[in-house]
Design an enzyme around this catalytic site. Structure first.
Site, PDB file in Angstrom:
ATOM      1  N   ASN A  95       0.881  -1.054  -0.161  1.00 39.80           N
ATOM      2  CA  ASN A  95       0.069   0.395  -0.612  1.00 39.80           C
ATOM      3  C   ASN A  95       0.951   1.437   0.106  1.00 39.80           C
ATOM      4  O   ASN A  95       1.207   1.685   0.919  1.00 39.80           O
ATOM      5  CB  ASN A  95      -0.877  -0.326   1.155  1.00 39.80           C
ATOM      6  CG  ASN A  95      -1.922   0.792   1.023  1.00 39.80           C
ATOM      7  OD1 ASN A  95      -1.610   1.955   0.523  1.00 39.80           O
ATOM      8  ND2 ASN A  95      -3.205   0.222   2.160  1.00 39.80           N
TER       9      ASN A  95
ATOM     10  N   ASN B 288       0.194   4.487  -0.199  1.00 43.60           N
ATOM     11  CA  ASN B 288      -0.340   5.276   1.539  1.00 43.60           C
ATOM     12  C   ASN B 288       0.084   5.395   2.240  1.00 43.60           C
ATOM     13  O   ASN B 288       0.873   6.268   3.111  1.00 43.60           O
ATOM     14  CB  ASN B 288      -2.124   5.824   0.816  1.00 43.60           C
ATOM     15  CG  ASN B 288      -1.865   6.050  -0.620  1.00 43.60           C
ATOM     16  OD1 ASN B 288      -2.087   7.026  -0.728  1.00 43.60           O
ATOM     17  ND2 ASN B 288      -3.376   5.390  -1.456  1.00 43.60           N
TER      18      ASN B 288
ATOM     19  N   ASP C  95      -0.885  -4.097  10.117  1.00 38.00           N
ATOM     20  CA  ASP C  95      -3.053  -4.671   9.878  1.00 38.00           C
ATOM     21  C   ASP C  95      -3.687  -3.436  10.617  1.00 38.00           C
ATOM     22  O   ASP C  95      -3.739  -3.294  11.914  1.00 38.00           O
ATOM     23  CB  ASP C  95      -3.301  -5.834   9.956  1.00 38.00           C
ATOM     24  CG  ASP C  95      -4.601  -6.198   9.275  1.00 38.00           C
ATOM     25  OD1 ASP C  95      -5.062  -6.037   8.607  1.00 38.00           O
ATOM     26  OD2 ASP C  95      -5.259  -7.359   9.148  1.00 38.00           O
TER      27      ASP C  95
ATOM     28  N   GLY D 214      -8.576   4.952   1.495  1.00 37.71           N
ATOM     29  CA  GLY D 214      -9.354   4.150   3.183  1.00 37.71           C
ATOM     30  C   GLY D 214     -10.935   4.469   3.566  1.00 37.71           C
ATOM     31  O   GLY D 214     -11.784   5.624   2.384  1.00 37.71           O
ATOM     32  N   TYR D 215     -11.427   4.239   4.768  1.00 35.64           N
ATOM     33  CA  TYR D 215     -12.376   5.411   5.011  1.00 35.64           C
ATOM     34  C   TYR D 215     -12.156   6.818   5.693  1.00 35.64           C
ATOM     35  O   TYR D 215     -13.462   6.698   6.571  1.00 35.64           O
ATOM     36  CB  TYR D 215     -12.713   4.309   6.716  1.00 35.64           C
ATOM     37  CG  TYR D 215     -13.505   2.783   5.836  1.00 35.64           C
ATOM     38  CD1 TYR D 215     -14.606   2.289   5.943  1.00 35.64           C
ATOM     39  CD2 TYR D 215     -12.255   1.423   6.004  1.00 35.64           C
ATOM     40  CE1 TYR D 215     -14.702   0.991   5.523  1.00 35.64           C
ATOM     41  CE2 TYR D 215     -12.865   0.844   5.478  1.00 35.64           C
ATOM     42  CZ  TYR D 215     -14.098  -0.466   5.712  1.00 35.64           C
ATOM     43  OH  TYR D 215     -14.408  -1.161   4.881  1.00 35.64           O
TER      44      TYR D 215
END
Length: 192
Positions: free
Chosen positions: A9, A11, A68, A149-150
Site C-alpha cells: 500500500n 499510501n 494490519d 480507505g475509510y
C-alpha cells in the site's frame, strides 16, 4: 538501521516514511524484490501483522515490520474489523467498502467507531507488537479528498474534520497508525 515495511500500500508507505527519523532507512517490498501477494488469513489484526512480518523475515531474511488495521464500529459488533479492506468483497475497493458501511449504518443512531492498528516488528530474531487506537464516529456522508480507505467517513473524537480533510502531519499525530508507528519509533530509538 534498515527496516522493511511489509506493505504494498503506497499510501501507508508514504504516511509511515513521513514519520520515521533519518536514522531508519525504510525499504518497501519492491525494494527487496518481493512481489509476492501475502494473504491475510488470520482472524485478528495482530495475527495478520505477525503473518506478514514473519513471511518477509523467513523468506528474505530482513528485519521488518508489518501492520494490519481495522475499522471497528460499535453498533455493528466491531465489524468490519479484520475484514475492513475486503468489507464489500473482492477485489477490495475503498469506495464500495464505504458505501456498504454507510448503508449498514443508515438506520442506526450509534455511529461510534474506532480505527485500530497492530504493528508486528521482527528485529534480530526477536518479535514485538505495538497497537494504536483512534476513537471517533462514522459520518453520514463523505467529507474531504485526502487520505485513503475509510478516511472520508471517519471523524476522530474531538475534531470537526474527517481524516480525509486533515493534512498528513495533523492526521499522523492522532491516527491509529500514527500512534502505533510512534510506539515503534520510540522502541527503536531505545533499542540496542
Amino acid at each position: 538501521m534498515k527496516l522493511v515495511f511489509a506493505t504494498n500500500n503506497l499510501n501507508k508507505l508514504k504516511e509511515v516514511q513521513e514519520m520515521l527519523p533519518n536514522s531508519i532507512e525504510l525499504m518497501s517490498l519492491k525494494d527487496i524484490n518481493c512481489f509476492d501477494e501475502i494473504d491475510e488469513t488470520e482472524t485478528t489484526l495482530e495475527g495478520n501483522a505477525k503473518l506478514k512480518a514473519d513471511y518477509i523475515t523467513q523468506k528474505f531474511g530482513y528485519n521488518c515490520f508489518a501492520d494490519d488495521t481495522g475499522l471497528e464500529v460499535e453498533s455493528l459488533d466491531g465489524k468490519p474489523g479484520v475484514y475492513s479492506a475486503r468489507f464489500a468483497g473482492e477485489p477490495s475497493n475503498a469506495e464500495n467498502n464505504m458505501q456498504k458501511l454507510l448503508a449498514e449504518l443508515q438506520n442506526k443512531k450509534n455511529r461510534k467507531a474506532q480505527f485500530r492498528t497492530a504493528v508486528a516488528l521482527n528485529i534480530n530474531d526477536k518479535k514485538f507488537l505495538f497497537e494504536g487506537i483512534c476513537k471517533g464516529e462514522i459520518l453520514k456522508s463523505k467529507q474531504g479528498e485526502k487520505g485513503f480507505g475509510y478516511d472520508p467517513i471517519f471523524k476522530p473524537k474531538g475534531f470537526d474534520l474527517s481524516f480525509a480533510e486533515m493534512d498528513s502531519e495533523a492526521k499522523n499525530k492522532i491516527s491509529h497508525r500514527g500512534i502505533a508507528i510512534q510506539k515503534l519509533i520510540d522502541f527503536l530509538n531505545d533499542y540496542k
